[in-house]
Design a protein around this motif. Structure first.
Motif, PDB file in Angstrom:
ATOM      1  N   ASN A 149       0.865  -1.186   0.000  1.00  0.00           N
ATOM      2  CA  ASN A 149       0.000   0.000   0.000  1.00  0.00           C
ATOM      3  C   ASN A 149       0.898   1.230   0.000  1.00  0.00           C
ATOM      4  N   PHE A 150       1.063   1.851  -1.163  1.00  0.00           N
ATOM      5  CA  PHE A 150       2.002   2.963  -1.317  1.00  0.00           C
ATOM      6  C   PHE A 150       1.375   4.318  -1.022  1.00  0.00           C
ATOM      7  N   GLY A 151       0.061   4.383  -0.831  1.00  0.00           N
ATOM      8  CA  GLY A 151      -0.567   5.632  -0.444  1.00  0.00           C
ATOM      9  C   GLY A 151      -1.111   6.447  -1.602  1.00  0.00           C
ATOM     10  N   TYR A 152      -2.112   7.265  -1.281  1.00  0.00           N
ATOM     11  CA  TYR A 152      -2.828   8.067  -2.281  1.00  0.00           C
ATOM     12  C   TYR A 152      -1.886   8.947  -3.099  1.00  0.00           C
ATOM     13  N   ALA A 153      -0.974   9.638  -2.421  1.00  0.00           N
ATOM     14  CA  ALA A 153      -0.103  10.591  -3.129  1.00  0.00           C
ATOM     15  C   ALA A 153       0.741   9.891  -4.187  1.00  0.00           C
ATOM     16  N   TYR A 154       1.172   8.690  -3.915  1.00  0.00           N
ATOM     17  CA  TYR A 154       1.959   7.944  -4.894  1.00  0.00           C
ATOM     18  C   TYR A 154       1.129   7.704  -6.154  1.00  0.00           C
ATOM     19  N   GLY A 155      -0.125   7.385  -5.960  1.00  0.00           N
ATOM     20  CA  GLY A 155      -1.006   7.124  -7.096  1.00  0.00           C
ATOM     21  C   GLY A 155      -1.288   8.340  -7.938  1.00  0.00           C
ATOM     22  N   GLN A 156      -0.972   9.531  -7.415  1.00  0.00           N
ATOM     23  CA  GLN A 156      -1.190  10.766  -8.170  1.00  0.00           C
ATOM     24  C   GLN A 156       0.028  11.167  -8.988  1.00  0.00           C
ATOM     25  N   LEU A 157       1.137  10.472  -8.840  1.00  0.00           N
ATOM     26  CA  LEU A 157       2.343  10.802  -9.605  1.00  0.00           C
ATOM     27  C   LEU A 157       2.176  10.294 -11.027  1.00  0.00           C
ATOM     28  N   SER A 158       2.287  11.180 -11.986  1.00  0.00           N
ATOM     29  CA  SER A 158       2.016  10.817 -13.382  1.00  0.00           C
ATOM     30  C   SER A 158       2.974   9.760 -13.907  1.00  0.00           C
ATOM     31  N   ASP A 159       4.195   9.732 -13.369  1.00  0.00           N
ATOM     32  CA  ASP A 159       5.172   8.754 -13.845  1.00  0.00           C
ATOM     33  C   ASP A 159       5.134   7.457 -13.049  1.00  0.00           C
ATOM     34  N   ARG A 160       4.113   7.295 -12.171  1.00  0.00           N
ATOM     35  CA  ARG A 160       4.005   6.067 -11.377  1.00  0.00           C
ATOM     36  C   ARG A 160       2.684   5.329 -11.614  1.00  0.00           C
ATOM     37  N   THR A 161       1.867   5.805 -12.527  1.00  0.00           N
ATOM     38  CA  THR A 161       0.562   5.174 -12.713  1.00  0.00           C
ATOM     39  C   THR A 161       0.685   3.731 -13.182  1.00  0.00           C
ATOM     40  N   ASP A 162       1.728   3.422 -13.952  1.00  0.00           N
ATOM     41  CA  ASP A 162       1.903   2.056 -14.427  1.00  0.00           C
ATOM     42  C   ASP A 162       2.323   1.099 -13.313  1.00  0.00           C
ATOM     43  N   ALA A 163       2.713   1.638 -12.182  1.00  0.00           N
ATOM     44  CA  ALA A 163       3.147   0.784 -11.065  1.00  0.00           C
ATOM     45  C   ALA A 163       1.978   0.316 -10.203  1.00  0.00           C
ATOM     46  N   LEU A 164       0.784   0.843 -10.432  1.00  0.00           N
ATOM     47  CA  LEU A 164      -0.363   0.506  -9.600  1.00  0.00           C
ATOM     48  C   LEU A 164      -0.977  -0.829 -10.010  1.00  0.00           C
ATOM     49  N   ALA A 165      -1.511  -1.542  -9.024  1.00  0.00           N
ATOM     50  CA  ALA A 165      -2.217  -2.786  -9.296  1.00  0.00           C
ATOM     51  C   ALA A 165      -3.539  -2.479  -9.985  1.00  0.00           C
ATOM     52  N   ARG A 166      -3.912  -3.336 -10.918  1.00  0.00           N
ATOM     53  CA  ARG A 166      -5.162  -3.162 -11.650  1.00  0.00           C
ATOM     54  C   ARG A 166      -5.898  -4.493 -11.710  1.00  0.00           C
ATOM     55  N   ASN A 167      -7.218  -4.405 -11.681  1.00  0.00           N
ATOM     56  CA  ASN A 167      -8.020  -5.618 -11.823  1.00  0.00           C
ATOM     57  C   ASN A 167      -8.499  -5.763 -13.266  1.00  0.00           C
ATOM     58  N   GLY A 168      -9.383  -6.721 -13.501  1.00  0.00           N
ATOM     59  CA  GLY A 168      -9.819  -6.990 -14.854  1.00  0.00           C
ATOM     60  C   GLY A 168     -10.657  -5.904 -15.481  1.00  0.00           C
ATOM     61  N   ASP A 169     -11.115  -4.940 -14.705  1.00  0.00           N
ATOM     62  CA  ASP A 169     -11.832  -3.781 -15.244  1.00  0.00           C
ATOM     63  C   ASP A 169     -10.891  -2.617 -15.512  1.00  0.00           C
TER      64      ASP A 169
END
Length: 498
Positions: A184-204
């Protein structure tokens, strides 16, 4: 090729020495002319007179009294020796408290007050929250990570509060562990434009940041419990590099150990708390999907796996088409998992779940390696029920704690609520059934001393039940400082002064 050590079936597998004893009046007695007997359920707790004496000297020293400062340091040393001696004599030998620090703890005398409180209660270890909610307890001018520093105010931004806390804790006989969120890297990490590909994604193709409840799909309501969190794809090279920098930076402060929390995927509410189909799994990030496709050992298997991920199922027609396209390959083959029987779709489901689990284990191993290199203890924090099969699926956390290395400390969060300690003991016994003889199990309990809280028994009642049921346990931790000292926690959080 990646190793699939995990199997789907593995997910579902596997007070004191006397409550009437009193504190010996040796080292602690010398610190106070009037020594009251210790609480028999807390044999290493300082008596009230000693607590008052030490706090009076601390405040006087803070006000510039050099004589008081010298006497205070002598008293701190005496209490350190008394604590060490007492914890060697009374169960548990390791008693820890979970603690969050705030920027205002950098004020003069504040850390001393916090750690004195902890020692006064008989604790000889403290677990300091170092990485949580997308921020890290590093000084702003020495923070090579992508996360913001906790110490963001101009007054304290260059204070190395973690280093100071480790030093103050050790002065008082406390072992100081660094406690880190993991996946769990935190909300702010998910807002970094160069880190979006690092987030977990489901089938949707959604992340935990924008996941919505199935029953709220028409009103744009964000999932309340995960809107502030960002779980990462454990196969992501970017996420791995970022986390390595974090661990290395923390280790430079030389803690006595490191604990890894959130070693799992998120648990969603209601029916979504159970993963029953491949599209429920957080394996659709670019890195995770690429790694999964590499688990196909021939072209026929690769085509079927891709179809399965895209649609969530395969049919007999799909299998016939693959056979016609690759007639010379024989059976479709994927990297081995324990269950090779059943339909192609069943095998693909088992493969996908095992892949999701292996990502967690690989990420944990990567995080722990530098801690091992420094010969420090590393621990994993987990929910005892986080690895259970549920009906036709699995708990969505897929937390494979029964596969965590036996060389690590296991810190099960025994937060069961049933009005007494029976469910807490049951959770611990389940953990003990999977732990090897070499594994140190350190139960984490929630509650306060002397009274029940939120339908949980008092800490001493929980500890007594654990002592009776699992006498081999000799280490306990309590969540948290904020529960035991709520007023102190509030004042520190908002920089309020007496």
């Amino acid at each position: 090729m990646f190793s699939l050590l995990a199997t789907v079936t593995d997910l579902g597998r596997r007070l004191s020495q006397s409550l009437v004893a009193t504190l010996a009046t040796t080292s602690i007695a010398s610190s106070s002319p009037a020594l009251a007997q210790a609480d028999p359920a807390q044999p290493c707790r300082l008596p009230p007179q000693a607590v008052v004496e030490k706090e009076t000297l601390r405040q006087a020293a803070l006000n510039g009294d050099d004589d008081a400062r010298a006497r205070y340091q002598i008293l701190v040393a005496r209490h350190r020796s008394a604590l060490q001696q007492c914890r060697q004599q009374f169960w548990p030998q390791r008693q820890a408290l979970w603690l969050r620090l705030y920027p205002c703890d950098a004020e003069a005398g504040q850390l001393e007050e916090v750690f004195d409180r902890i020692v006064n209660r008989g604790y000889n270890e403290v677990y300091i929250e170092v990485f949580y909610d997308g921020q890290v307890l590093l000084p702003t001018d020495d923070n090579p990570t992508p996360w913001q520093s906790v110490m963001r105010s101009s007054e304290f931004e260059n204070v190395d509060l973690l280093s100071e806390a480790i030093a103050k804790g050790r002065e008082r006989g406390l072992k100081v562990y660094a406690w880190l969120f993991t996946m769990n890297f935190g909300y702010a990490y998910g807002q970094l434009s160069d880190r979006t590909d690092a987030l977990a994604r489901n089938g949707d193709n959604v992340t935990t940041l924008n996941h919505r409840r199935a029953d709220d799909s028409n009103n744009n309501s964000l999932l309340h419990s995960y809107a502030s969190q960002a779980f990462i794809d454990p196969y992501s090279p970017q996420a791995r590099r970022d986390y390595q920098w974090l661990v290395y930076s923390v280790l430079q402060r030389q803690p006595d150990g490191v604990l890894f929390d959130y070693v799992r995927y998120p648990r969603l509410p209601g029916s979504e708390s159970v993963a029953t189909k491949v599209r429920d799994l957080w394996i659709y990030g670019e890195a995770s999907r690429s790694a999964l496709m590499q688990r196909a050992l021939n072209d026929k298997a690769r085509v079927l796996l891709e179809r399965y991920l895209d649609r969530g199922y395969v049919t007999d027609d799909d299998l016939a088409a693959a056979n016609a396209r690759f007639p010379n390959e024989g059976e479709p083959r994927w990297q081995e998992v324990r269950s090779q029987r059943g339909s192609v779709q069943t095998r693909l489901w088992h493969l996908s779940v095992a892949h999701a689990v292996q990502g967690i284990l690989d990420f944990l191993d990567l995080a722990v390696e530098p801690v091992r290199t420094q010969d420090l203890p590393a621990g994993a924090v987990f929910f005892p029920d986080g690895n259970r099969p549920v009906g036709e699926g699995f708990d969505s956390r897929l937390q494979p704690w029964d596969r965590f290395p036996s060389s690590m400390e296991w810190h099960p969060m025994l937060y069961g609520v049933c009005g007494d300690a029976s469910c807490i003991v049951e959770q611990l016994q389940r953990v003990e059934a999977f732990a090897s003889e070499d594994t140190t199990v350190v139960p984490a309990l929630a509650g306060v001393w002397g009274e029940p809280m939120q339908n949980r028994p008092s800490l001493e009642a929980q500890m007594y039940a654990i002592r009776q049921a699992t006498p081999e346990i000799d280490a306990i931790s309590h969540f948290a400082y904020s529960w035991q000292f709520p007023e102190s926690d509030r004042q520190r959080k908002f920089c309020e002064r007496d």
